[in-house]
Structures are given as C-alpha cells and as structure tokens.
Design an enzyme around this catalytic site. Structure first.
Site, PDB file in Angstrom:
ATOM      1  N   GLU A 132       9.590  18.392 -24.942  1.00 39.13           N
ATOM      2  CA  GLU A 132       8.911  18.691 -23.669  1.00 39.13           C
ATOM      3  C   GLU A 132       9.470  19.970 -23.040  1.00 39.13           C
ATOM      4  OE1 GLU A 132       6.248  17.144 -22.623  1.00 39.13           O
ATOM      5  OE2 GLU A 132       6.273  15.111 -23.438  1.00 39.13           O
ATOM      6  N   HIS A 188      -0.504  16.849 -27.034  1.00 37.17           N
ATOM      7  CA  HIS A 188      -0.411  15.421 -26.712  1.00 37.17           C
ATOM      8  C   HIS A 188      -1.582  14.600 -27.260  1.00 37.17           C
ATOM      9  CE1 HIS A 188       2.955  16.632 -24.309  1.00 37.17           C
ATOM     10  NE2 HIS A 188       3.105  15.452 -23.752  1.00 37.17           N
ATOM     11  N   ARG A 245      -3.401  21.625 -14.904  1.00 36.59           N
ATOM     12  CA  ARG A 245      -2.329  20.655 -15.225  1.00 36.59           C
ATOM     13  C   ARG A 245      -2.533  20.065 -16.625  1.00 36.59           C
ATOM     14  NH1 ARG A 245       0.628  16.038 -11.478  1.00 36.59           N
ATOM     15  NH2 ARG A 245       1.955  15.268 -13.166  1.00 36.59           N
ATOM     16  N   LYS A 269       6.882  23.292 -14.148  1.00 34.25           N
ATOM     17  CA  LYS A 269       6.096  22.094 -13.823  1.00 34.25           C
ATOM     18  C   LYS A 269       5.759  22.054 -12.339  1.00 34.25           C
ATOM     19  CE  LYS A 269       4.952  17.505 -14.622  1.00 34.25           C
ATOM     20  NZ  LYS A 269       5.135  16.287 -15.365  1.00 34.25           N
ATOM     21  N   HIS A 297       8.067   9.180 -28.133  1.00 34.01           N
ATOM     22  CA  HIS A 297       7.018  10.050 -27.584  1.00 34.01           C
ATOM     23  C   HIS A 297       7.322  11.520 -27.874  1.00 34.01           C
ATOM     24  CE1 HIS A 297       3.995  11.699 -24.927  1.00 34.01           C
ATOM     25  NE2 HIS A 297       4.921  12.318 -24.228  1.00 34.01           N
ATOM     26  N   ASN A 315      -0.457  18.945 -21.402  1.00 34.06           N
ATOM     27  CA  ASN A 315      -0.708  18.019 -22.516  1.00 34.06           C
ATOM     28  C   ASN A 315      -0.825  18.738 -23.848  1.00 34.06           C
ATOM     29  OD1 ASN A 315      -0.884  15.468 -21.099  1.00 34.06           O
ATOM     30  ND2 ASN A 315      -2.651  16.377 -20.091  1.00 34.06           N
ATOM     31  N   LYS A 347       2.982  11.435 -11.670  1.00 31.05           N
ATOM     32  CA  LYS A 347       2.142  10.570 -12.504  1.00 31.05           C
ATOM     33  C   LYS A 347       2.873   9.250 -12.701  1.00 31.05           C
ATOM     34  CE  LYS A 347      -0.724  13.611 -15.297  1.00 31.05           C
ATOM     35  NZ  LYS A 347      -0.984  14.134 -16.655  1.00 31.05           N
ATOM     36  N   ARG A 380       0.822  -1.230   0.000  1.00 31.45           N
ATOM     37  CA  ARG A 380       0.000   0.000   0.000  1.00 31.45           C
ATOM     38  C   ARG A 380       0.847   1.268   0.000  1.00 31.45           C
ATOM     39  NH1 ARG A 380      -3.970  -2.590   3.746  1.00 31.45           N
ATOM     40  NH2 ARG A 380      -5.413  -3.617   2.328  1.00 31.45           N
ATOM     41  N   GLU A 413      -4.695  17.061 -11.729  1.00 26.71           N
ATOM     42  CA  GLU A 413      -5.182  17.417 -13.066  1.00 26.71           C
ATOM     43  C   GLU A 413      -6.697  17.603 -13.111  1.00 26.71           C
ATOM     44  OE1 GLU A 413      -2.899  15.632 -16.325  1.00 26.71           O
ATOM     45  OE2 GLU A 413      -4.743  15.627 -17.497  1.00 26.71           O
ATOM     46  N   HIS A 449      -0.482  11.444 -29.086  1.00 26.33           N
ATOM     47  CA  HIS A 449      -0.838  10.082 -28.672  1.00 26.33           C
ATOM     48  C   HIS A 449      -1.475   9.315 -29.832  1.00 26.33           C
ATOM     49  CE1 HIS A 449      -0.868  11.290 -24.137  1.00 26.33           C
ATOM     50  NE2 HIS A 449       0.323  10.932 -24.553  1.00 26.33           N
TER      51      HIS A 449
END
Ligand code: GLY
Length: 375
Positions: free
Chosen positions: A187, A250, A243, A229, A268, A247, A145, A123, A239, A254
């Site tokens: 990025e 993106h 946030r 960031k 990427h 993206n 993330k 956990r 997000e 993607h």
C-alpha cells in the site's frame, strides 16, 4: 517527555482531524488524545495479538481509570455481523453514549470494525485510530472507510465515518513479522505508482531499509503515503471520482483474495502486490503503459521480496473464469460496466469506467497460463 512527531491534517471542514506520526508516540497518548476525549469514557477495541503485545502499555499511557477493553479474535473473520453485534451489545450494556470514545487499536480489521461500530452506536459516537500495522498506518486508518464483510463479499456493508484523530507510532511496528511488513509495503508502493514517480525512485533505493524498519526511511514513507491519502480524501471523501485511484490493482487483488477464501493464506497486501503488477501488465497489453514501466515494477517487486501472481499458490491462479467472475462483483462496477484502475506508467494511474470485459478475461487467461507454466 514528549517525543518528536509530525502532524498532517485531513482537511474536511468541521470534520477535519489530525494524523500524528512519530516514534514511540504511544507514550504520549494521554497528551495527544486529551482534547479529543475530554471527560468522556473510553473503550479500546483490539484483537488478542495486539492486546498481548501492547494493550498494557496503551492502558498505562492513557493514565488508567475506568477504561473498557473489548478483545476480539484476530483475522478477517472478525469483520462479521456476529462480532459487530457482540461489540455493540457490550457497549450498550455498559451504556456508552455519544460523548464517549472508541479507540481502534490494531490493524485494518480492527479499524474497519471499530469505525463501523462508532458510526452506528446511538447514531454515532466518536472514535480514534491507533493503527498497529504498516498497512493500517498508511491506508485503512485514514479516510473514514469502515466496513464488515458478508457472505456476498468483502467490505459490502459499511459507512464513511471519519475518526477524530489518527495516532501513528512507527516503533509499534517492531513487533510485525517481515511478511506483514511486506503486505503493508504494497500500500506504500501504491501511492508512488498512482501519481508520484519521484517517490518510486526513492523507494527503489530505500524500500529494503524501510522493510527492515529503518526508522528514518519508515517515517518518510508513512508521511508521504499519509499526505497523499489526506489530499485525495480531502478532494473526494466519498469516492465519487479520484479516490477510486486508491484502488489501483485492487480489482485483481480482491479476485485473488476471494479465490483464496480469506483463510489467511493470502494477505490483502500480498494480493495488492500481485494485483498492481497485473494492472500494469493488462494496461501494457492494451497499449496504455510501456513494457519498460511494467518491467521496472516487476523488478522492484522481485528486489523487495513482494509477491507477484507467479508466487501465488496454483489453487488461487488456476481458474481465470472464476477470477473474472469475482472481478465482476467489485463495488466500483455499475450494473453493466466494469471499472478498473489502469495506468499510463509509473505515476500515471487513471480510472477506466468501462473496461472491455473480453480483453480482461483474455488477460486473465494469459496470466493464469503463464503462472501454470512457471510451476
Ligand atoms: N483504501 C482505499 C481508500 O481508502 O479509499
């Protein structure tokens, strides 16, 4: 000897953590990480490439002792249920506990996998990020993330789980090839395009130095990106709002990556480079963004050798309907609406929660046919 470095803080109350940025920081690992690791045990999770280049140095700089190393295959395929299970089994067999620390030593794949393991092992145990690619240093190692991929898509199973510390050694990038540097640069550029037009001015002058690993330019860019960031994550860790600006480009990227099939032919960051220009062009078609800004971005990408859609293989760009379908599966979308990050120009990104899907498809049809004519 301690090397000079700068420290930023990701300010999240009790879960706040430092980002140390400097040259040759790996040599100071023991000092910098001591307070986070305490008396607990350490497991380093890395891939074969990074292990071959830098693992001995990290082990030596941690001061030896009983450190477990888990070495996985490089590449996006490692962010899978199978590898997740193997890593968890290995740590559980060694009876790793919540007081122990995992060190993610690698690029975005290693950071995302290790963070996810840390978030679910008993956990939750602690973890530290030592990113070894430019992309991971300016983006994926900061902000918590974590994820693996599934057959339904990229990063669809994961958690928000913050590291205890991020240690960015800018000298470690010297082993990256120019293609990986450019992928990471996408990025870096993203932060300028979102809300920092002065940074874009600076990048227009200095990007090629940065890409050739001029340490002064590299450190300034990494510091600027990580500051931006850390600010956004502090205000919107999960997000719920701004946030999502991170993206920019993106959703298009993607879709290009999914069409390419995650086989290493399209990195990427390469997809993000092309995707950010697509976001600018689409915003221009809608009248949100001036043609001059879209053109300025296009020229900057050309001047720095960054890919645009016209540079991608025809098999990625030959089917606008397929790209549109992939965009429809993006995590940011709701059941009915497509969310896109669009722009009023350089430094003026905004969230469009309800994009007009007909116009998105029309844009993709146009962009794919221009790409076809260019070949
Ligand atoms: N890479 C985007 C984010 O961390 O939110």
């Amino acid at each position: 000897m301690t090397h000079s470095f700068e420290t930023l803080t990701v300010d999240l109350g009790k879960r706040s953590y430092p980002i140390h940025i400097g040259g040759n920081l790996l040599a100071d690992t023991k000092n910098l990480l001591r307070s986070h690791i305490g008396d607990g045990r350490i497991a380093i999770i890395t891939d074969e490439t990074v292990a071959g280049l830098h693992l001995q140095s990290l082990l030596k700089n941690l001061g030896g002792g009983n450190i477990k190393t888990i070495i996985v295959q490089p590449g996006e395929g490692t962010k899978s249920f199978a590898v997740l299970q193997d890593v968890l089994d290995t740590l559980l067999k060694a009876n790793f506990s919540r007081d122990d620390t995992l060190i993610a030593f690698g690029g975005g794949v290693i950071g995302d996998l290790t963070g996810f393991v840390a978030s679910i092992l008993k956990r939750g145990c602690q973890f530290i990020q030592i990113p070894t690619t430019l992309l991971a240093q300016v983006d994926s190692s900061v902000g918590g993330k974590t994820a693996i991929n599934t057959s339904a898509g990229k990063n669809l199973v994961g958690s928000f789980y913050q590291p205890k510390c991020v240690l960015i050694d800018t000298d470690i990038l010297s082993t990256l090839d120019p293609r990986q540097m450019r992928a990471g640069y996408a990025e870096v550029l993203k932060y300028a395009l979102i809300n920092d037009p002065e940074f874009f001015d600076w990048l227009e002058v200095n990007a090629n130095d940065l890409l050739s690993q001029d340490q002064t330019a590299l450190r300034k860019a990494i510091l600027t990106a990580c500051t931006a960031k850390a600010d956004i994550v502090r205000r919107d860790e999960r997000e719920r709002g701004e946030r999502a600006l991170l993206n920019l480009g993106h959703s298009f990227a993607h879709a290009l990556e999914a069409k390419a099939g995650y086989d290493g032919t399209l990195l990427h960051g390469e997809a993000v480079s092309a995707g950010m220009l697509m976001a600018f062009e689409y915003a221009q078609d809608l009248g949100h963004c001036s043609g001059q800004d879209a053109q300025r971005l296009r020229q900057h990408l050309q001047a720095t050798g960054m890919p645009t859609m016209n540079d991608l293989s025809a098999s990625i760009t030959d089917d606008p309907d397929a790209l549109f379908a992939f965009m429809g599966r993006d995590k940011k979308n709701t059941r009915t609406d497509m969310t896109l990050i669009l722009t009023h120009g350089i430094g003026g990104a905004f969230i469009e929660p309800c994009a007009n899907q007909t116009s998105v498809l029309e844009y993709l049809q146009k962009a794919c046919s221009i790409r076809l004519r260019a070949s």
